[in-house]
Design an enzyme around this catalytic site. Structure first.
Site, PDB file in Angstrom:
ATOM      1  N   THR A 135      -4.176  -0.154   4.297  1.00 17.74           N
ATOM      2  CA  THR A 135      -3.409  -0.820   3.236  1.00 17.74           C
ATOM      3  C   THR A 135      -3.657  -2.319   3.390  1.00 17.74           C
ATOM      4  O   THR A 135      -4.316  -2.747   4.350  1.00 17.74           O
ATOM      5  CB  THR A 135      -1.884  -0.563   3.397  1.00 17.74           C
ATOM      6  OG1 THR A 135      -1.433  -1.268   4.562  1.00 17.74           O
ATOM      7  CG2 THR A 135      -1.545   0.907   3.506  1.00 17.74           C
ATOM      8  N   ASP A 175      12.463 -12.399  -2.109  1.00 25.80           N
ATOM      9  CA  ASP A 175      12.108 -12.469  -0.690  1.00 25.80           C
ATOM     10  C   ASP A 175      13.328 -12.022   0.111  1.00 25.80           C
ATOM     11  O   ASP A 175      14.334 -12.745   0.176  1.00 25.80           O
ATOM     12  CB  ASP A 175      11.705 -13.901  -0.324  1.00 25.80           C
ATOM     13  CG  ASP A 175      11.274 -14.003   1.128  1.00 25.80           C
ATOM     14  OD1 ASP A 175      11.595 -13.096   1.926  1.00 25.80           O
ATOM     15  OD2 ASP A 175      10.618 -15.008   1.478  1.00 25.80           O
ATOM     16  N   VAL A 204      -2.891   3.413   8.700  1.00 30.84           N
ATOM     17  CA  VAL A 204      -3.211   3.764   7.320  1.00 30.84           C
ATOM     18  C   VAL A 204      -3.845   2.523   6.701  1.00 30.84           C
ATOM     19  O   VAL A 204      -3.356   1.408   6.932  1.00 30.84           O
ATOM     20  CB  VAL A 204      -1.902   4.109   6.563  1.00 30.84           C
ATOM     21  CG1 VAL A 204      -2.152   4.216   5.070  1.00 30.84           C
ATOM     22  CG2 VAL A 204      -1.286   5.393   7.102  1.00 30.84           C
ATOM     23  N   ASP A 229       9.677  -6.681  -4.460  1.00 29.54           N
ATOM     24  CA  ASP A 229       8.669  -7.294  -3.595  1.00 29.54           C
ATOM     25  C   ASP A 229       8.766  -8.808  -3.781  1.00 29.54           C
ATOM     26  O   ASP A 229       9.200  -9.284  -4.826  1.00 29.54           O
ATOM     27  CB  ASP A 229       7.257  -6.809  -3.944  1.00 29.54           C
ATOM     28  CG  ASP A 229       6.286  -6.920  -2.775  1.00 29.54           C
ATOM     29  OD1 ASP A 229       5.936  -5.864  -2.193  1.00 29.54           O
ATOM     30  OD2 ASP A 229       5.898  -8.059  -2.427  1.00 29.54           O
ATOM     31  N   TYR A 245       6.182  -6.775  16.641  1.00 26.46           N
ATOM     32  CA  TYR A 245       6.117  -5.638  15.702  1.00 26.46           C
ATOM     33  C   TYR A 245       6.716  -4.388  16.355  1.00 26.46           C
ATOM     34  O   TYR A 245       7.554  -3.700  15.749  1.00 26.46           O
ATOM     35  CB  TYR A 245       4.664  -5.394  15.301  1.00 26.46           C
ATOM     36  CG  TYR A 245       4.479  -4.316  14.246  1.00 26.46           C
ATOM     37  CD1 TYR A 245       4.689  -4.595  12.898  1.00 26.46           C
ATOM     38  CD2 TYR A 245       4.085  -3.026  14.599  1.00 26.46           C
ATOM     39  CE1 TYR A 245       4.508  -3.609  11.916  1.00 26.46           C
ATOM     40  CE2 TYR A 245       3.905  -2.043  13.625  1.00 26.46           C
ATOM     41  CZ  TYR A 245       4.116  -2.339  12.296  1.00 26.46           C
ATOM     42  OH  TYR A 245       3.945  -1.361  11.331  1.00 26.46           O
ATOM     43  N   LYS A 290      10.130  -2.264  15.254  1.00 25.77           N
ATOM     44  CA  LYS A 290      10.146  -0.850  14.876  1.00 25.77           C
ATOM     45  C   LYS A 290      11.028  -0.037  15.840  1.00 25.77           C
ATOM     46  O   LYS A 290      11.701   0.910  15.413  1.00 25.77           O
ATOM     47  CB  LYS A 290       8.725  -0.286  14.835  1.00 25.77           C
ATOM     48  CG  LYS A 290       7.839  -0.946  13.766  1.00 25.77           C
ATOM     49  CD  LYS A 290       8.409  -0.783  12.361  1.00 25.77           C
ATOM     50  CE  LYS A 290       7.463  -1.325  11.298  1.00 25.77           C
ATOM     51  NZ  LYS A 290       8.016  -1.192   9.940  1.00 25.77           N
ATOM     52  N   GLY A 327       0.803  -1.218   0.000  1.00 32.74           N
ATOM     53  CA  GLY A 327       0.000   0.000   0.000  1.00 32.74           C
ATOM     54  C   GLY A 327       0.837   1.270   0.000  1.00 32.74           C
ATOM     55  O   GLY A 327       0.665   2.140  -0.862  1.00 32.74           O
ATOM     56  N   ILE A 328       1.738   1.391   0.945  1.00 34.44           N
ATOM     57  CA  ILE A 328       2.546   2.612   1.046  1.00 34.44           C
ATOM     58  C   ILE A 328       3.659   2.600  -0.006  1.00 34.44           C
ATOM     59  O   ILE A 328       3.921   3.617  -0.650  1.00 34.44           O
ATOM     60  CB  ILE A 328       3.109   2.760   2.476  1.00 34.44           C
ATOM     61  CG1 ILE A 328       1.954   2.985   3.463  1.00 34.44           C
ATOM     62  CG2 ILE A 328       4.112   3.915   2.545  1.00 34.44           C
ATOM     63  CD1 ILE A 328       2.355   2.999   4.932  1.00 34.44           C
TER      64      ILE A 328
END
Ligand SMILES: NC(=O)c1ccc[n+]([C@@H]2O[C@H](COP(=O)([O-])OP(=O)(O)OC[C@H]3O[C@@H](n4cnc5c(N)ncnc54)[C@H](O)[C@@H]3O)[C@@H](O)[C@H]2O)c1
Length: 264
Positions: free
Chosen positions: A204, A77, A202, A53, A169, A173, A33-34
């Protein structure tokens, strides 16, 4: 003034050249998405783009530039050992150099910490953080040799806030933020800047299923002072800015693009 619904690099006079990205050679890792919206933004600014990707369908769906030129694409990958450095070398060869690296790959897995196995942890950390390290190290090596470059990581408000059910996650980050800061400190003297953009929620493919669960969207909106979630297009402008000559003296920053989510 209207908020962007599609990434656009047009400046106040309608021209994209004000950004200084015309002819810049850009590698975008992650065409979701982004990432896809950033590809649109970079192409609109006149950059040459290589997108990577693991999903070839995402690459096939990418937009073309204003003159109809599609981005270069590589299906890979990046959790596989040495693949990140290899795609950077391939992009340098294809584009004749590398001015900008954008890391836009991530997965999330929302469960309480007690429910995660070590294998779950490994999968999230490997996708989000290992892929960032290998590619950015190789890009940094090339950019140091060239005496200039821009690296931008997609972090998250989860790298700062302690969201429940975000253990691996959030750790990935937070780790990315510190990797970014150390790279920024080590490479500033070589003209290479390293920054992060940290969005709030967001919509996505990464978040669509979660946001569709009953009550989730409205509960998340309640936590955002702006009173809504963001769009992928709204993340592009800050990323283009950090990729551009205008941000030459900015390094080691985490730029929150979150409608004020981290204020409360
Ligand atoms: N969407 C949000 O609300 C949000 C919020 C904060 C941060 N972010 C971050 O922004 C970045 C992009 O998120 P998005 O919403 O575009 O996600 P997305 O799922 O739409 O896109 C991620 C892309 O990465 C690709 N990918 C995943 N693993 C890969 C691998 N091992 N090798 C190569 N490609 C791989 C996927 O195929 C996908 O196309 C991520 O780092 C994410 O953590 C997103």
């Amino acid at each position: 003034m209207t908020e962007p619904t599609r990434a656009t690099a047009a400046g106040p006079n309608g021209s994209a050249t004000w950004l200084g990205l015309d002819g810049a050679r850009v590698l975008v890792l992650g065409a979701g998405g982004i990432g896809a919206e950033c590809v649109r933004g970079y192409l609109g600014a006149g950059a040459v783009v290589t997108a990577v990707d693991r999903d070839p369908d995402r690459l096939d769906a990418l937009p073309s530039g204003l003159d109809g030129t599609p981005p270069h694409t590589i299906t890979a990958d990046l959790t596989e050992p040495d693949t990140g450095p290899a795609v950077v070398r391939k992009a340098v060869e294809t584009m004749g150099g590398l001015d900008v690296l954008l890391h836009c790959i991530g997965v999330n897995d929302r469960r309480p910490v007690l429910e995660f196995t070590e294998a779950d942890w490994e999968r999230v950390l490997r996708t989000n953080l290992f892929t960032a390290f290998g590619a950015a190290r190789e890009a940094g090596r090339h950019m140091i040799g060239a005496g200039r470059g821009r690296i931008v990581f997609l972090s998250s408000v989860s790298g700062h806030l302690a969201h429940r059910k975000h253990g691996p996650y959030a750790a990935s980050k937070g780790g990315m933020n510190q990797l970014m800061r150390v790279m920024a400190a080590e490479w500033a003297c070589h003209g290479v800047t390293v920054n992060a953009v940290a969005p709030g929620y967001v919509e996505t493919p990464l978040t669509a299923a979660y946001l569709a669960q009953p009550g989730v969207h409205d509960e998340l909106v309640r936590q955002v002072p702006a009173g809504r979630l963001g769009t992928a297009a709204e993340v592009v402008g800050p990323i283009l800015f950090l990729s551009s000559p205008h941000a030459a003296f900015m390094t080691g920053h985490i730029m929150y693009v979150d409608g004020g989510r981290t204020l409360v």
